[in-house]
Write a protein that holds these residues in place. Sequence first.
Motif, mmCIF file in Angstrom:
data_model
loop_
_atom_site.group_PDB
_atom_site.id
_atom_site.type_symbol
_atom_site.label_atom_id
_atom_site.label_comp_id
_atom_site.label_asym_id
_atom_site.label_seq_id
_atom_site.Cartn_x
_atom_site.Cartn_y
_atom_site.Cartn_z
ATOM 1 N N ASP A 22 0.804 -1.276 0.143
ATOM 2 C CA ASP A 22 0.072 0.114 0.160
ATOM 3 C C ASP A 22 0.983 1.284 0.069
ATOM 4 N N PRO A 23 0.733 2.097 -1.055
ATOM 5 C CA PRO A 23 1.934 3.340 -1.285
ATOM 6 C C PRO A 23 1.379 4.355 -0.219
ATOM 7 N N ARG A 24 0.437 4.211 0.481
ATOM 8 C CA ARG A 24 -0.212 5.437 1.439
ATOM 9 C C ARG A 24 0.843 5.227 2.807
ATOM 10 N N PHE A 25 1.381 3.914 2.861
ATOM 11 C CA PHE A 25 2.059 3.574 4.263
ATOM 12 C C PHE A 25 3.262 3.167 4.178
ATOM 13 N N ALA A 305 -5.635 -2.058 20.281
ATOM 14 C CA ALA A 305 -4.795 -1.939 18.992
ATOM 15 C C ALA A 305 -5.454 -0.522 18.270
ATOM 16 N N ALA A 306 -6.607 -0.088 18.473
ATOM 17 C CA ALA A 306 -7.037 0.980 17.712
ATOM 18 C C ALA A 306 -6.496 2.280 18.448
ATOM 19 N N LEU A 307 -5.716 2.244 19.636
ATOM 20 C CA LEU A 307 -5.271 3.422 19.970
ATOM 21 C C LEU A 307 -4.220 3.917 19.366
ATOM 22 N N THR A 308 -3.424 2.967 18.836
ATOM 23 C CA THR A 308 -2.307 3.415 17.973
ATOM 24 C C THR A 308 -2.582 3.959 16.899
ATOM 25 N N GLU A 349 -14.133 5.499 7.336
ATOM 26 C CA GLU A 349 -13.708 5.064 6.114
ATOM 27 C C GLU A 349 -12.268 4.974 5.802
ATOM 28 N N TYR A 350 -11.533 6.190 6.251
ATOM 29 C CA TYR A 350 -10.290 5.865 6.359
ATOM 30 C C TYR A 350 -9.633 4.709 7.173
ATOM 31 N N LEU A 351 -10.237 4.801 8.348
ATOM 32 C CA LEU A 351 -9.419 3.948 9.209
ATOM 33 C C LEU A 351 -9.822 2.286 8.948
ATOM 34 N N GLU A 358 -0.595 -2.618 7.910
ATOM 35 C CA GLU A 358 0.017 -1.418 8.786
ATOM 36 C C GLU A 358 -0.389 -1.412 10.251
ATOM 37 N N ARG A 359 -1.616 -1.827 10.480
ATOM 38 C CA ARG A 359 -2.084 -1.854 11.731
ATOM 39 C C ARG A 359 -0.860 -2.940 12.629
ATOM 40 N N GLU A 360 -0.562 -3.851 12.087
ATOM 41 C CA GLU A 360 0.580 -4.641 12.875
ATOM 42 C C GLU A 360 1.753 -3.652 12.900
#
Length: 421
Positions: A22-25, A305-308, A349-351, A358-360
Amino acid sequence: MTTIPAASAALCDDCGEPLTADPRFVRWCPACGWNARPGGAPRSAGAETAVELRFLAAARTSARLRPQRDLAWLATVLVAGLVHLLTLGVTVGGVDLLVTGHLPAKAVGLVLLCVAFSLRPRLGSLRSFRRNQVTLDRDQAPAFYALLDEVADHLGARRVRTVALRPDYNAFHARLGLLQRPVLGLGLPLWETLDPRQRIALLAHEFGHGANGDARRSLWTGVAVRTLAVWSDLLTPAQMPVRNLVELIARWTVYPLMALLAHLVRRLAATVHRLTLRSGRQAEYLADAFSVRLAGTEATADLLAALTLGNSVAHVVRRRRNAQAGTPRRRGERAPRPEADTLWPELREYLASIPAEERERRLRVSELEGTAVDSGHPPTHLRLEFVRGLPPWPGELTPPDFADIDAELAAARREIARQLQ
Ligand SMILES: [Zn+2]
Ligand SMILES: [Zn+2]
């Protein structure tokens, strides 16, 4: 799982496995961790980490997580008592000198009373809490309060008096005034992007602060800690210019004495902090255990996990502003603000679009850096480890239908969106 087309999948130089696409990250290697934290120097597992690991181990082994009335607790109560005695002494001494003393003594009495006034316990009030904040009261949001009360009752915590809806990606529980009335602060960017079960987990953690017996938050200790901070401020002399002999003498006599006292006060404050840190961490882990009890293991782990992902809010706000700046307009005319109502769906939507890798990665970075939501909380990855180490639990509360609650929060949502952008 999305499969990455073979042509675009660059391979890791270190292990030969595919890199993220994913080029956004940040592009990194989930297999070996290459570039998970670009540019960051490896962080040595210092003394701080060792202490946090000890707190985690203690939380895991203690049968009852409730902070214990141990020696550290007793020492804290005694030190806080000394601080309160000093405040009392300054006040009584000031009044006595002012009433019974001669003229120079009256002047000293007046100074002491000024000091006593600075030291007065600031317990907060509902009125000051409501000032400059978007608050929602019981009669304005019956469905929302029904849920809050249900969580509070389940944990044996007191019901909250009011809720402040805020623009940050966090939440807090506090108690105000002599009666210690509980209030809740809820960051809408966090609340709005959580699913129903995660919302229960968040509320359970916050209400857990009303039921976990945290020594740091008791009136006795809390006021003493704030009083020590005021003493430190009062005793830290401002750098004043020396213009005459009196000021020169003061610089070499009074100032060093004040600096020494200020140093002692700060040492005392640090001691209280150390004494209460362990019980504070126990209280936080207990609050996370409450989340598991009410919302279940999975929802609590997902919340942590969402807190990050907090920086996503600033990212989306910036993106919307830039998109708005690009719209054609007359010269000198300012770009219109983006529509407030569309912020929340766009943020959600973004999240939702952030891929699992990326979450990992964010979790790994948080682990490498030992980040926490704030200094009052254990590092997020240790909280996750704690939650995952508990026996798996489905959760005791069935989340309500959030349609009514969402409707009650509509005005606040619009207002906070306006504040954010
Ligand atoms: Zn690799
Ligand atoms: Zn907490």
